[in-house]
Design a protein around this motif. Structure first.
Motif, mmCIF file in Angstrom:
data_model
loop_
_atom_site.group_PDB
_atom_site.id
_atom_site.type_symbol
_atom_site.label_atom_id
_atom_site.label_comp_id
_atom_site.label_asym_id
_atom_site.label_seq_id
_atom_site.Cartn_x
_atom_site.Cartn_y
_atom_site.Cartn_z
ATOM 1 N N GLN A 27 2.383 3.882 -11.511
ATOM 2 C CA GLN A 27 1.041 4.447 -11.419
ATOM 3 C C GLN A 27 -0.048 3.529 -11.969
ATOM 4 O O GLN A 27 -1.128 3.411 -11.368
ATOM 5 C CB GLN A 27 1.031 5.804 -12.143
ATOM 6 C CG GLN A 27 -0.153 6.679 -11.813
ATOM 7 C CD GLN A 27 -0.054 7.377 -10.469
ATOM 8 O OE1 GLN A 27 0.318 6.764 -9.469
ATOM 9 N NE2 GLN A 27 -0.402 8.647 -10.434
ATOM 10 N N GLU A 28 0.219 2.879 -13.100
ATOM 11 C CA GLU A 28 -0.803 1.998 -13.684
ATOM 12 C C GLU A 28 -1.213 0.904 -12.701
ATOM 13 O O GLU A 28 -2.394 0.574 -12.574
ATOM 14 C CB GLU A 28 -0.283 1.361 -14.983
ATOM 15 C CG GLU A 28 -0.380 2.256 -16.196
ATOM 16 C CD GLU A 28 0.021 1.523 -17.470
ATOM 17 O OE1 GLU A 28 0.118 0.273 -17.435
ATOM 18 O OE2 GLU A 28 0.231 2.195 -18.492
ATOM 19 N N TRP A 29 -0.212 0.311 -12.031
ATOM 20 C CA TRP A 29 -0.488 -0.765 -11.088
ATOM 21 C C TRP A 29 -1.207 -0.230 -9.854
ATOM 22 O O TRP A 29 -2.115 -0.886 -9.323
ATOM 23 C CB TRP A 29 0.817 -1.460 -10.686
ATOM 24 C CG TRP A 29 1.505 -2.098 -11.848
ATOM 25 C CD1 TRP A 29 2.483 -1.559 -12.640
ATOM 26 C CD2 TRP A 29 1.236 -3.397 -12.383
ATOM 27 N NE1 TRP A 29 2.852 -2.443 -13.630
ATOM 28 C CE2 TRP A 29 2.099 -3.590 -13.493
ATOM 29 C CE3 TRP A 29 0.365 -4.422 -12.026
ATOM 30 C CZ2 TRP A 29 2.115 -4.755 -14.231
ATOM 31 C CZ3 TRP A 29 0.375 -5.609 -12.770
ATOM 32 C CH2 TRP A 29 1.236 -5.758 -13.864
ATOM 33 N N ASP A 42 -4.983 3.119 -5.293
ATOM 34 C CA ASP A 42 -4.031 3.656 -4.323
ATOM 35 C C ASP A 42 -2.900 4.371 -5.066
ATOM 36 O O ASP A 42 -1.723 4.111 -4.821
ATOM 37 C CB ASP A 42 -3.482 2.507 -3.471
ATOM 38 C CG ASP A 42 -2.741 2.969 -2.236
ATOM 39 O OD1 ASP A 42 -3.072 4.055 -1.723
ATOM 40 O OD2 ASP A 42 -1.822 2.252 -1.790
ATOM 41 N N GLU A 43 -3.283 5.286 -5.971
ATOM 42 C CA GLU A 43 -2.283 5.915 -6.826
ATOM 43 C C GLU A 43 -1.776 7.231 -6.234
ATOM 44 O O GLU A 43 -2.343 7.778 -5.290
ATOM 45 C CB GLU A 43 -2.874 6.169 -8.206
ATOM 46 C CG GLU A 43 -4.066 7.119 -8.205
ATOM 47 C CD GLU A 43 -4.767 7.154 -9.555
ATOM 48 O OE1 GLU A 43 -4.166 7.694 -10.498
ATOM 49 O OE2 GLU A 43 -5.898 6.641 -9.645
ATOM 50 N N SER A 84 0.859 -1.179 0.000
ATOM 51 C CA SER A 84 0.000 0.000 0.000
ATOM 52 C C SER A 84 0.897 1.231 0.000
ATOM 53 O O SER A 84 2.066 1.170 0.419
ATOM 54 C CB SER A 84 -0.914 0.010 1.227
ATOM 55 O OG SER A 84 -0.167 0.334 2.393
ATOM 56 N N LEU A 85 0.381 2.359 -0.453
ATOM 57 C CA LEU A 85 1.190 3.564 -0.563
ATOM 58 C C LEU A 85 1.690 4.013 0.820
ATOM 59 O O LEU A 85 2.842 4.449 0.958
ATOM 60 C CB LEU A 85 0.387 4.673 -1.237
ATOM 61 C CG LEU A 85 1.162 5.896 -1.731
ATOM 62 C CD1 LEU A 85 2.405 5.499 -2.514
ATOM 63 C CD2 LEU A 85 0.252 6.774 -2.589
ATOM 64 N N LYS A 86 0.852 3.885 1.851
ATOM 65 C CA LYS A 86 1.286 4.256 3.203
ATOM 66 C C LYS A 86 2.468 3.406 3.654
ATOM 67 O O LYS A 86 3.447 3.914 4.214
ATOM 68 C CB LYS A 86 0.129 4.103 4.199
ATOM 69 C CG LYS A 86 -0.942 5.174 4.100
ATOM 70 C CD LYS A 86 -1.984 4.969 5.185
ATOM 71 C CE LYS A 86 -3.050 6.058 5.135
ATOM 72 N NZ LYS A 86 -4.083 5.868 6.193
#
Length: 430
Positions: free
Chosen positions: A358-360, A366-367, A135-137
């Motif tokens: 970004q695509e993924w 979660d971009e 996840s981005l976090k």
């Protein structure tokens, strides 16, 4: 043992090279062995070209440790560096590098082996992020922690020299020590072993273990990670060096090509220093954030990696371009891609971000938003400057817009200001 009489063994997937169990090589360790009178071997955690690493129960302190058993008669280089890194426990990042708990030697059929113990870790980021996304976090947290570890290492006068996801571990929860060996096996499975056999059918000697042990996976996969799991540990200081006391030339760099700073090739007779770690750190952060590495991690010729540097980052310094003997395979004299290479080119930095990150993330919902994307790409451009003197220091990376804002996003309420002030205060001490 003479080279022309080297014993060969039937191949076992996922274990160390068994032929290296010979004089001067690995020490044969078996499940159930007790090292130094106190370390009961429970399972294997991993291996490298110069050591094997085992999970053991310290029967004196009733806790688990990782025991690193080096090849015979090796110099205690890494232990010396880790001891030096343990000297400043008040500095930010101290707890993000291994701390040696014990050091001893074992005598075996292949020679005398230096060993040391550290707190065990789950697994490395390469294992848990392959074909998976954090996840981005979590990705922000891991990136920040890794950068702290590098900044701490540099503040103590050392270059790590081999930063990549295989050398970045994730800490185990403290509750791991509460497990009895039986409970450990019930939770993670008993050790996976495969009988060792010689290719010539002859019986085994004492130089090699009777069974090869497949490393245990203690971790969880990237998409299952929460913020409480995101505690990285920068490991494997076998390639580390102090620029103030040791000259490490570019030609002696052993960082894998996909993560190796370009000055190692184009300034091969010049000393490497801290900026080479910054390049490698950037490639590691990119992999933590995205799905596809910024440069190929496949086994390709180093000239192909150089061509990817140019594709992604733009023209290299003119003096390097002129000295690059392999350029005609990829580019004409004006720098345009040859017809044969055109279809294999890598995307420029911004497009690489869209395709590899970004695509993924968009599929996960979660971009990056536009502001964070701009801050991240700005940081990557600076960290991946061709000229090492133009790259930021690790402390400057920590103070970058992307790092500061990302760190604040994962810090809630009143903790935000305090955490940010504490981080900047600690950085001023380095």
């Amino acid at each position: 043992m003479t080279e022309n009489h080297r014993i060969e063994y039937n191949w076992v997937k996922g274990v160390e090279t068994l032929e290296n169990y010979q004089r001067g090589g690995y020490h044969p360790v078996m499940i159930g062995d007790v090292l130094n009178g106190r370390y009961h071997i429970v399972d294997k955690l991993g291996f490298g070209g110069y050591s094997t690493v085992w999970l053991a129960l310290d029967t004196n302190l009733k806790r688990y440790v990782a025991v690193k058993v080096n090849i015979a008669d090796s110099l205690p280089r890494e232990t010396k560096i880790l001891k030096a890194l343990s000297s400043s426990p008040v500095r930010l990042g101290y707890d993000l590098v291994p701390v040696i708990l014990d050091e001893f030697k074992v005598q075996g059929p292949n020679g005398k082996h230096t060993c040391y113990t550290v707190t065990p870790a789950q697994c490395n980021l390469r294992e848990i992020s392959f074909s998976r996304l954090f996840s981005l976090k979590v990705a922000r947290t891991l990136s920040y922690g890794l950068t702290q570890a590098v900044a701490y290492t540099h503040s103590q006068g050392y270059v790590h020299g081999d930063i990549h996801l295989g050398n970045i571990l994730v800490k185990l929860p403290s509750s791991f020590d509460d497990l009895f060996i039986k409970q450990l096996y019930e939770k993670y499975g008993k050790p996976e072993t495969v009988p060792v056999t010689r290719c010539d059918g002859e019986p085994l000697s004492s130089n090699v273990p009777a069974k090869a042990v497949v490393p245990l996976f203690l971790g969880k996969y990237a998409e299952e990670f929460s913020l409480s799991d995101a505690h990285p540990l920068l490991s494997d200081f076998g390639e580390a060096f102090s620029p103030a006391s040791e000259v490490r030339l570019g030609q002696d760099c052993h960082t894998p090509p996909a993560f190796r700073a370009p000055e190692a090739k184009f300034e091969s007779q010049a000393p490497l220093s801290y900026p080479s770690d910054i390049w490698s750190l950037a490639t590691a952060i990119w992999e933590i954030i995205g799905m596809k590495p910024i440069f190929s991690t496949d086994f390709v010729h180093e000239d192909e990696i150089v061509s990817q540097h140019i594709d992604v980052l733009g023209p290299m310094p003119l003096e390097w371009w002129r000295r690059w003997e392999g350029r005609s395979q990829f580019f004409d004299e004006e720098g345009c891609p040859t017809e044969s290479y055109r279809e294999n080119r890598w995307f420029p930095l911004q497009e690489s971000f869209e395709v590899g990150v970004q695509e993924w993330r968009r599929k996960m919902g979660d971009e990056f938003d536009n502001n964070e994307k701009a801050a991240f790409l700005d940081l990557m451009r600076r960290m991946l400057s061709f000229r090492p003197e133009e790259r930021p220091t690790a402390e400057e990376v920590l103070k970058s817009e992307w790092m500061v804002k990302g760190h604040c996003l994962i810090t809630s309420g009143a903790k935000v200001g305090a955490a940010y002030k504490h981080a900047l205060g600690c950085l001023r001490l380095t």
